[in-house]
Design a protein around this motif. Structure first.
Motif, PDB file in Angstrom:
ATOM      1  N   ALA A   1      -6.699  54.265  58.948  1.00 16.45           N
ATOM      2  CA  ALA A   1      -6.218  55.417  59.726  1.00 16.45           C
ATOM      3  C   ALA A   1      -6.191  56.664  58.863  1.00 16.45           C
ATOM      4  O   ALA A   1      -6.418  57.767  59.335  1.00 16.45           O
ATOM      5  N   VAL A   2      -5.912  56.478  57.573  1.00 17.45           N
ATOM      6  CA  VAL A   2      -5.913  57.596  56.640  1.00 17.45           C
ATOM      7  C   VAL A   2      -5.995  57.028  55.233  1.00 17.45           C
ATOM      8  O   VAL A   2      -5.541  55.919  54.965  1.00 17.45           O
ATOM      9  N   ILE A   3      -6.645  57.757  54.326  1.00 18.13           N
ATOM     10  CA  ILE A   3      -6.697  57.324  52.933  1.00 18.13           C
ATOM     11  C   ILE A   3      -5.537  57.981  52.213  1.00 18.13           C
ATOM     12  O   ILE A   3      -5.586  59.168  51.884  1.00 18.13           O
ATOM     13  N   SER A   4      -4.479  57.243  52.005  1.00 17.81           N
ATOM     14  CA  SER A   4      -3.290  57.843  51.416  1.00 17.81           C
ATOM     15  C   SER A   4      -3.171  57.564  49.928  1.00 17.81           C
ATOM     16  O   SER A   4      -2.400  58.202  49.244  1.00 17.81           O
ATOM     17  N   PHE A   5      -3.919  56.582  49.437  1.00 16.03           N
ATOM     18  CA  PHE A   5      -3.849  56.247  48.028  1.00 16.03           C
ATOM     19  C   PHE A   5      -5.206  56.468  47.382  1.00 16.03           C
ATOM     20  O   PHE A   5      -5.862  55.542  46.941  1.00 16.03           O
TER      21      PHE A   5
ATOM     22  N   THR B   1      -3.992  61.298  66.316  1.00 14.54           N
ATOM     23  CA  THR B   1      -4.705  62.506  65.911  1.00 14.54           C
ATOM     24  C   THR B   1      -5.829  62.166  64.937  1.00 14.54           C
ATOM     25  O   THR B   1      -6.934  62.724  65.025  1.00 14.54           O
ATOM     26  N   ILE B   2      -5.564  61.245  64.019  1.00 19.29           N
ATOM     27  CA  ILE B   2      -6.602  60.800  63.086  1.00 19.29           C
ATOM     28  C   ILE B   2      -7.784  60.199  63.852  1.00 19.29           C
ATOM     29  O   ILE B   2      -8.953  60.483  63.566  1.00 19.29           O
ATOM     30  N   GLU B   3      -7.476  59.377  64.839  1.00 17.96           N
ATOM     31  CA  GLU B   3      -8.543  58.761  65.645  1.00 17.96           C
ATOM     32  C   GLU B   3      -9.322  59.823  66.404  1.00 17.96           C
ATOM     33  O   GLU B   3     -10.543  59.727  66.562  1.00 17.96           O
ATOM     34  N   SER B   4      -8.620  60.847  66.887  1.00 20.14           N
ATOM     35  CA  SER B   4      -9.284  61.938  67.596  1.00 20.14           C
ATOM     36  C   SER B   4     -10.258  62.677  66.680  1.00 20.14           C
ATOM     37  O   SER B   4     -11.341  63.093  67.101  1.00 20.14           O
ATOM     38  N   ILE B   5      -9.873  62.828  65.409  1.00 11.43           N
ATOM     39  CA  ILE B   5     -10.759  63.472  64.431  1.00 11.43           C
ATOM     40  C   ILE B   5     -11.995  62.607  64.189  1.00 11.43           C
ATOM     41  O   ILE B   5     -13.127  63.095  64.138  1.00 11.43           O
ATOM     42  N   LYS B   6     -11.770  61.299  64.059  1.00 16.89           N
ATOM     43  CA  LYS B   6     -12.892  60.387  63.819  1.00 16.89           C
ATOM     44  C   LYS B   6     -13.838  60.320  65.012  1.00 16.89           C
ATOM     45  O   LYS B   6     -15.043  60.135  64.855  1.00 16.89           O
TER      46      LYS B   6
ATOM     47  N   ASP C   1       0.096  64.122  57.252  1.00 18.04           N
ATOM     48  CA  ASP C   1       1.117  64.644  58.166  1.00 18.04           C
ATOM     49  C   ASP C   1       0.774  64.334  59.623  1.00 18.04           C
ATOM     50  O   ASP C   1       1.560  64.602  60.523  1.00 18.04           O
ATOM     51  N   LEU C   2      -0.399  63.764  59.856  1.00 16.29           N
ATOM     52  CA  LEU C   2      -0.858  63.499  61.216  1.00 16.29           C
ATOM     53  C   LEU C   2      -0.533  62.079  61.641  1.00 16.29           C
ATOM     54  O   LEU C   2      -0.463  61.164  60.822  1.00 16.29           O
ATOM     55  N   ASP C   3      -0.351  61.874  62.938  1.00 16.21           N
ATOM     56  CA  ASP C   3      -0.139  60.517  63.438  1.00 16.21           C
ATOM     57  C   ASP C   3      -1.494  59.843  63.657  1.00 16.21           C
ATOM     58  O   ASP C   3      -2.564  60.447  63.553  1.00 16.21           O
ATOM     59  N   LYS C   4      -1.443  58.558  63.974  1.00 14.75           N
ATOM     60  CA  LYS C   4      -2.674  57.771  64.086  1.00 14.75           C
ATOM     61  C   LYS C   4      -3.584  58.271  65.208  1.00 14.75           C
ATOM     62  O   LYS C   4      -4.805  58.282  65.071  1.00 14.75           O
TER      63      LYS C   4
END
Length: 670
Positions: free
Chosen positions: A192-196, A96-101, A91-94
């Motif tokens: 950016a995210v593991i979706s699969f 925000t994902i980068e900010s987490i990383k 549900d997060l955009d790229k």
């Protein structure tokens, strides 16, 4: 999130959101309370991760401790279910994902056996600190000043340093007893995210989650008491989350064992030995056994495209304009059949062609209907609007109107990668499909009227089920495209959640052989390339940002216009410019005819109309109940022994203008 819309107090509005800033009523905008701070530490329930992080975009550092809502114990199991974690991240955009990383954003949650209901928000910069505490979570509903009473106390350090200190210590105390919500494998991923996530990925993740809960030191007594509430007899409105919770509970049962000292978590090597059990759980083997043989077409939030289950891209652009022209010719010829081989007036044939194109258009758009619904809610800041974009398409008509031909044509255009039911389908299966993450549409020929109109409390069909699915399905999900006969009738609360198209003409059976040859020639050399190109173009538009309008198929119309422009083809007359409202038209015509032909059964008394149902419907109870389904609920004032309608509303509904003499008689009688 457009925070400018979060006006706290305004004239002529109830003051739902009450904010006290340094012991004074604050009448500004909530956004103003956040300005100037670069760090946020929050303990709050989050209904939409995207909304929360959109709200907190300006902060350089964020620590979010996830709480739960009242009576939402099933959420306490989210931390051991890989599906819940990937749903949160997807549900997060790229950014925000980068900010987490980059470790600028941290997300934590309570370990099993604990729940957090606190709402604490600490803001700070180099010179200033601010505390916000109260009843409100940092969610759209809580802060929109719309129908939900909430109170927030706000204190600045210079005004009340003691209270700031108390809650800083409280935050650190709760923080120290929480677990990192973001798996290490996600932080270290290059994507950016593991979706699969594969079955192997999920098993590794379950090991990590079990280890985290183990290390936090949960007592065996607490573990023994952990249970999933029994919701079987309760409202279907919680059924979707309940399904997730049941999987979580099964995972919990697999990663723990009883010992003489009580219940404990298993070590990683023992979890590895239960691989087959986890594969069955995470792949929803039971759902597959119920008959879901569709290809695994799922959405990847990393690039917004659709992928097959083997992780190859399904969305694919057509480079050759001649190939696009080929498919457009096929669609035009198919729709032309509803003029050449049907019986009716030219106007009726034209109206039918419009509806055939709408059915094709809805089906092509349907893999992204879930995203359009989500975008619409975010744009308008109203969860209630999710139901305005229907996940069901019903193609209605009497026999020989070509409804099944539409499904057969779509089946070929979409590449045979989904079900078309040629016999009665179990409602339980439809429910399982809707709750899956695959996005290909389900085609059902001749769905039972009772599937939509039943008033029972069964959790997989009927009015409550339809309302629940449309209102509460928020993640990726498929749509249902079904045919039904033209006697279909449901209440207004259900029909507004369905896109209803009614076929106007029937095929001429004298031309059956010619028609069959024509149809076979159209579909003989079709494939799914055009559909895949359409999905590629739609994903591109959505990735660039798109404003969803009342015409939820507008994006599809734009893509088809591009096709016609690129190939130099004229846009056909049956190319419709907006959504249709066939059910309202049908409903209006039914009651207009009843009023015109059985006027003695309608007694106008002041602002009301008393309907003598015996004069209007005779002794046919079914006809009476079915006809009432075609009335907007706002018109019905009473429906017990007598049926009483609002006069003004009813006349407006059937587009009837009272004659002067009728008005005079009514005034005299009054």
């Amino acid at each position: 999130m457009d925070m400018d819309k979060l006006s706290l107090f305004s004239d002529n509005r109830i003051r739902y959101l009450n904010i006290i800033l340094n012991d004074e009523i604050f009448e500004g905008n909530f956004k103003d309370l956040l300005k100037g701070f670069d760090e946020l530490r929050a303990i709050t329930f989050v209904s939409s991760p995207k909304t929360f992080f959109d709200l907190s975009k300006e902060f350089q550092k964020i620590i979010l401790v996830l709480g739960i809502e009242d009576n939402d114990a099933i959420r306490s199991f989210d931390g051991i279910n890989p599906e819940s974690i990937t749903d949160f991240l997807n549900d997060l955009d790229k950014s925000t994902i980068e900010s987490i990383k980059d470790q600028k954003t941290e997300v934590r949650y309570a370990p099993l056996g604990n729940t957090i209901h606190s709402k604490i928000f600490l803001l700070r910069n180099k010179k200033q600190k601010r505390l916000m505490v109260g009843s409100a979570n940092l969610t759209q509903n809580a802060l929109s000043d719309n129908s939900q009473f909430e109170d927030i106390l706000v204190y600045d350090e210079e005004y009340n340093p003691k209270i700031i200190s108390i809650f800083e210590k409280r935050f650190e105390y709760i923080y120290s007893r929480t677990i990192d919500f973001i798996p290490e494998r996600y932080k270290n991923s290059k994507e950016a995210v593991i979706s699969f996530a594969s079955a192997e990925d999920n098993i590794e993740l379950i090991k990590e989650l079990a280890e985290k809960n183990k290390l936090v030191g949960i007592s065996s007594e607490v573990l023994e008491k952990i249970t999933i509430p029994n919701f079987e007899a309760q409202s279907v409105n919680i059924d979707i989350e309940h399904r997730k919770a049941k999987i979580s509970k099964k995972i919990f049962d697999e990663i723990t064992k009883k010992t003489k000292n009580g219940l404990i978590f298993l070590p990683k090597d023992q979890i590895e030995k239960k691989k087959s059990a986890f594969i069955d759980l995470m792949e929803h083997k039971k759902d597959k056994e119920e008959g879901d043989a569709r290809a695994g077409i799922t959405y990847n939030p990393a690039d917004g495209l659709l992928y097959l289950s083997d992780k190859t891209i399904y969305s694919k652009k057509i480079e050759d304009k001649n190939e696009i022209a080929f498919f457009l010719d096929k669609i035009e010829k198919f729709i032309e059949a509803y003029r050449i081989f049907t019986i009716g007036t030219e106007e009726e044939k034209f109206e039918t062609q419009i509806r055939v194109f709408e059915a094709i258009l809805y089906t092509f758009v349907s893999p992204f209907i879930w995203e359009l619904r989500k975008m619409y809610v975010d744009e308008k800041q109203s969860e209630a609007l999710r139901a305005d974009i229907p996940i069901f398409l019903l193609i209605a008509g009497k026999t020989q109107t070509g409804k099944t031909h539409i499904l057969e044509f779509l089946k070929v255009m979409l590449g045979h990668k989904f079900y078309i039911f040629d016999k009665e389908v179990k409602p339980q299966n439809i429910k399982a499909y809707l709750e899956s993450k695959e996005v290909f549409p389900l085609l059902i020929d001749e769905v039972s009227k009772q599937y939509f109109s039943s008033t029972s409390d069964i959790s997989y069909k009927g009015e409550e089920f339809v309302k629940t699915m449309v209102n509460y399905l928020k993640d990726t999900h498929p749509c249902v495209i079904a045919t039904t006969n033209n006697k279909f009738g449901v209440g207004s609360q259900v029909v507004r959640r369905i896109y209803y198209l009614e076929m106007k003409v029937s095929f001429d059976m004298k031309k059956r052989e010619e028609m069959d040859d024509y149809h076979a020639e159209i579909i003989g050399d079709l494939n799914n390339n055009f559909f895949r190109d359409f999905l590629y173009r739609m994903a591109t538009k959505l990735n660039q940002g798109y404003n969803v309008s009342h015409d939820f198929l507008k994006i599809g119309r734009e893509i088809f216009k591009e096709y016609f422009d690129e190939t130099g083809k004229r846009i056909p007359d049956w190319f419709n410019r907006s959504v249709l409202d066939d059910y309202m038209t049908k409903s209006r015509n039914i009651w207009k005819m009843l009023y015109d032909t059985k006027k003695d059964g309608f007694k106008v008394k002041g602002k009301e109309i008393y309907v003598d149902t015996r004069k209007v419907f005779g002794e046919d109870h079914y006809e009476k109940e079915n006809a009432k389904n075609f009335l907007p609920s706002s018109i019905i004032k009473e429906d017990s022994v007598v049926l009483i309608l609002d006069r003004e509303g009813f006349f407006h509904f059937i587009e009837y203008k009272e004659k002067i003499i009728e008005k005079l008689k009514r005034v005299i009688n009054k």
